[in-house]
Every structure is written in C-alpha cells, then in structure tokens.
Scaffold this motif. Sequence first.
Motif, PDB file in Angstrom:
ATOM      1  N   ASN A  73       0.837  -1.218   0.000  1.00 21.74           N
ATOM      2  CA  ASN A  73       0.000   0.000   0.000  1.00 21.74           C
ATOM      3  C   ASN A  73       0.867   1.262   0.000  1.00 21.74           C
ATOM      4  O   ASN A  73       0.496   2.283   0.578  1.00 21.74           O
ATOM      5  CB  ASN A  73      -0.963  -0.005   1.193  1.00 21.74           C
ATOM      6  CG  ASN A  73      -0.236  -0.035   2.523  1.00 21.74           C
ATOM      7  OD1 ASN A  73       0.963  -0.295   2.585  1.00 21.74           O
ATOM      8  ND2 ASN A  73      -0.959   0.238   3.587  1.00 21.74           N
ATOM      9  N   THR A  74       2.017   1.177  -0.672  1.00 21.45           N
ATOM     10  CA  THR A  74       2.918   2.326  -0.797  1.00 21.45           C
ATOM     11  C   THR A  74       3.556   2.326  -2.183  1.00 21.45           C
ATOM     12  O   THR A  74       3.871   1.264  -2.724  1.00 21.45           O
ATOM     13  CB  THR A  74       4.041   2.273   0.262  1.00 21.45           C
ATOM     14  OG1 THR A  74       3.467   2.131   1.553  1.00 21.45           O
ATOM     15  CG2 THR A  74       4.873   3.541   0.227  1.00 21.45           C
ATOM     16  N   LYS A 121       7.712   9.185  -1.937  1.00 22.55           N
ATOM     17  CA  LYS A 121       6.916   8.005  -1.628  1.00 22.55           C
ATOM     18  C   LYS A 121       5.489   8.442  -1.346  1.00 22.55           C
ATOM     19  O   LYS A 121       5.245   9.571  -0.904  1.00 22.55           O
ATOM     20  CB  LYS A 121       7.501   7.227  -0.451  1.00 22.55           C
ATOM     21  CG  LYS A 121       7.538   7.980   0.858  1.00 22.55           C
ATOM     22  CD  LYS A 121       8.011   7.085   2.001  1.00 22.55           C
ATOM     23  CE  LYS A 121       9.426   6.606   1.823  1.00 22.55           C
ATOM     24  NZ  LYS A 121       9.907   5.830   3.011  1.00 22.55           N
ATOM     25  N   LYS A 122       4.560   7.552  -1.622  1.00 25.35           N
ATOM     26  CA  LYS A 122       3.141   7.897  -1.487  1.00 25.35           C
ATOM     27  C   LYS A 122       2.411   6.756  -0.797  1.00 25.35           C
ATOM     28  O   LYS A 122       2.471   5.608  -1.254  1.00 25.35           O
ATOM     29  CB  LYS A 122       2.536   8.155  -2.873  1.00 25.35           C
ATOM     30  CG  LYS A 122       1.127   8.710  -2.852  1.00 25.35           C
ATOM     31  CD  LYS A 122       0.670   9.007  -4.267  1.00 25.35           C
ATOM     32  CE  LYS A 122      -0.658   9.750  -4.259  1.00 25.35           C
ATOM     33  NZ  LYS A 122      -0.542  11.098  -3.679  1.00 25.35           N
ATOM     34  N   LYS A 123       1.741   7.064   0.293  1.00 22.07           N
ATOM     35  CA  LYS A 123       0.952   6.082   1.024  1.00 22.07           C
ATOM     36  C   LYS A 123      -0.415   5.951   0.369  1.00 22.07           C
ATOM     37  O   LYS A 123      -1.055   6.956   0.023  1.00 22.07           O
ATOM     38  CB  LYS A 123       0.792   6.520   2.483  1.00 22.07           C
ATOM     39  CG  LYS A 123       0.139   5.492   3.387  1.00 22.07           C
ATOM     40  CD  LYS A 123       1.124   4.420   3.792  1.00 22.07           C
ATOM     41  CE  LYS A 123       0.519   3.507   4.847  1.00 22.07           C
ATOM     42  NZ  LYS A 123       1.407   2.388   5.200  1.00 22.07           N
TER      43      LYS A 123
END
Length: 551
Positions: free
Chosen positions: A132-133, A146-148
């Motif tokens: 989920n990243t 980075k994106k959650k």
Amino acid sequence: MPLKFGLLLFFIIPSCFLFSEESALLWRVPLGGAALSVPLAQLQSVIVLCEGNTIKAFSNSGRLLWEYKSRRKLSPYISLSRTGISYICGVNGDFVALNRAGKMLWTIKLPEPIVSAPLSGWDNRIFLFLKNTIQCYTSTGSLLWKKKLDSFIAIAPLLDQEGGFITVLDNATLMKVNAFGKSSEIKLKEIPFSVLSLSLKKTLVVHHNGMLELYQYDNNGIRITGGNIKALQSAPLASASSENLAAFQLGNQQLVLWSQETEEVLWQTNSSPGVGAPGKQAQKISIQFDENNGKIYVLSISGAAGFSKKGVELMRMRLEGAVTSPALDEEGFLYSSGRDWILYTYHAEEREQEVYRPAELPPLGTYGLEKKLSEQGFSVLKILQGSNYKILLDEINADIIKGTIGESEPFWVRTLIGIADDSRAMLHQRLEAIHLLGVIGSPEIVPVLISLLNEDKEEAIRAGIVTSLGRIGANPGGQTLAALSHIVYENRTSYNDLLLFSTVGAIGNLCRFSGPPSSGQGIELLSMLASQASVLVSRRARQELEMLWKQ
C-alpha cells in the motif's frame, strides 16, 4: 487449444505465414530449473528468472551473457529498463539493480517486498509498488518521493502516455500518478479487468463484461470528462494500448482494434491458436504493439500471431509445452520458456530496426527538467544571491535526504541549475548545487551540464560537473562519453590532475552503468590515462580498470 474452424484456416492462410516450432527454431538452451517469469527481451538479449533464485541472461544467438544468483528468495516481479538495467527484489525487501553484465549497481532495503513489476519512467526513474505504498527512485537509487495508499493495489500499474502511471486499488479507486507523485483519483463502481492509457490524456477503463468507460484529464491531472461508451462484444482476456488505439483479445477468440477518435471498433479478426481458451490459459495471454512497424501481436502459451494495423494477418506460430507467455523482441525473435526447463528461441519474422547501444537509446518523452528557470525565477535567484543561496541549498538538501523531493523536483532542479550557472555565486555554493544535481539528476539534464562544462573556465566547477555526470550514469545519445573523451584527449599529457582525476571516476561509473558494449570506449580511455597521465591520475585509472575487469 485450436481455433474454431482451424482446418479451414489452415488451408486459407498462406504457408509462408504459418510456422511450426521446428521450422522457425533458432536455438534452445537449458535453464537449469523451471522458469518463474515471462522472458524479458530487449536490445539483442533476454533475461529469465529461474528456480534457485537465479536470473539468467542470453544473447539472441543463445550465448549465456551472465548469471546472477541471489542468496535470498526472489520475488517473481522483475523488470528490464530501456537502457538494459535489470531490477529484482527479494521477498525480504532487498531491491537490486543489475547492469548489462549482471553486476550489482546498487541496492536498497525496502520495508516489504514489491507486489508488481517495477516501471521505468521516461528518464529511467523507477516506480516501485509495495502493498500500500508507492516509491520513486532515480536510476541511481536516490529516493525522490513516496506515497501512502488508502488501499492495496488491485491491478498491476501501467505506464501512461505522460511518463507517469495508472492503476486501480482494491477499493475500486482509479489512480493516475505523474512522475513527481501528484495523483488524481476516480471512484469506480467495481474493480475493472484493466485500465489503458490513451493519447490526449485519456484513460480507458475495461470491465470484465466488456463495458468500457473513457475519462479525460486536463494538464493538471484533474478529470474533466468521463462516462460509459459502447461495450465490447465479449469479455476481454487481454488488452493493450498505443497512442489513440486499444487492442483487445476477447473470449470469443476475436482480436479487436478500437479507436479513441471514433470510440468504435475499427476491425476484428480471428487471432492466434489457443488465445481464446478459458481458465488457466486465459491468464497467460498478452498483446504487444510495435509502433515502429505498425503491427499488433497476440502472444500466448499456445502460440503467437501478428497483424497489421488494418487487421491483415502477417504471421502465425504455434507453440507446445510453454509454461509462460512468450516474449517478442525488436528484431523479430520470439522467446518461450518450456515446461522441460529449456528456453526456446524462434525467428518469428524479419524486421529492420535501427540499432542502438543500450545506454544511448533515445527517451520516449521528456519531463522538461532540462528547461531553464523563467525570467521571474532568475529574478528570485538574484534577490537571494549570496548568503541566501545557503537557505535554498539547505532546503533542497533536506528534501533529498528525506526523500521528499516529489512535486518540487522540476523547480528544485531548475533552481540548482541556475545556482550552478551563476558565476557571481560563491564557489562552494555552486559546487554544492552541482553535487545535488548529481544526486537527484535525471538524464534529461545531461546536455545542460555538458553545456556548463564547456562554457565554464573554473577548473573546480568543471571537475564537479564531471563528477555529477558520472554519478548520473547516463550517456544519452553518447553525449556524456563524448564530452569526457574530449577532456581526456585535451588534457591527458597535462598536469591538470583535478579535472582528469574526476574524469577517470566518471568514466568508470559510466562503464559500470552501461555495461558492454558501450563500456568498450570508456575502457580504452582509461587504458590511455593509465599509461600516459600523471602518477596520481594513472593510479586512479588502473584502479578503475581493475574494478571493471573484476566485473
């Protein structure tokens, strides 16, 4: 599985179009274990993930190029960049980049293994997909952002036509993410079969029952139109897109070409043997566009077929005993992994292709990072000149260390170029700007750095630029090696040790990133410096040669 009316087709199709395995087989090599991935073919070579946590690379003539054996179990999600860099990941999260000689370039420790194959952006930046990243790295392993995610990834991400990617999460959210981490989200009614990127910033959503939805975005990635359009005749088994066209392999054994312009099917035709099979077979089908030759290919474990963009069948080949879908390279060679642990290579068709060295391939597009600051931006820099440059440099450096460059990247890169090019700035500030460009530098800025290298007279600045060029590790169109070669020939008998010492390191790094055959010219330059330069430079050149020979 045979096509409907297979006997009739056999007599209708000219024999020059229908190949048996035996007639087209070029060579076969043992893999030493079962293939665990689809072969990845590019630039006269192919790589395969095999049992025993081993990656093997072969030339298109069947010669083993290299073999990499991991001490840890490998994820099945491997990828190959346009410049020939292989990316693999262990199930423990160890992510590794290998050059064309199979030697490790860099490695990073991820918090968990990847769940989909890495994607390479236009400038070879790497998009990594965890549970989920999403994380984005430069081609040399520096974290950009980075994106959650709110939910897990449900559909394997796919590169879009703007240099970013599209995917769908398991909460039925369609995500379009650009190269700098900015995303746009659309809530769908269900998780679709696939999503495809089209020209004019459009995305096509393909549902399991054949229903289609088309969405368009503006320049900021915001959805401006969207809705249902005419459905396909049957459920899709495979899909692919190119510019304004989409191709579908349907469950009724039809290959369909669909146009974005008319939102209608242009043509449909019977496809290759076995591709319409249900169940397990249906999961091992892919469609491939070849923009250079204007062709469309359907690839499955049962065979392969090629068609013109007008739907005329051009080739057809049957395969037996394949364990994965085959791969077709730019020269018309088809690679298939068999259940008997053997890699088979067939000459599927004749092609004329422009030959590039891997590290010199032209990019598919540009992110505009090479652009200079606007007049307003330059005015800001002039106001901030001197001690205030330190504030900017500290802020950029902090973002780099934290891996939070993200959407600021275009402005930060242009700001660094502006500081590096400002002859009135303090020397150490210019050098820091040049160093930071090397850390997060995209191949797009290589021509800008080479221009600064040729124009600036300060030797420390020139040496810093050379070091950053080496750290970026890119040789677009052969420009970097040409610039370094010029420095070598101009200074090899002089005692300009600062510039030559930096040049030796940069050449060595370029050789490691490009691998053979591009590294040959670099090795020649290092050999020349090892015998003709000063003691200090010669020693460094010999050290670089020793490291390269060990590889």
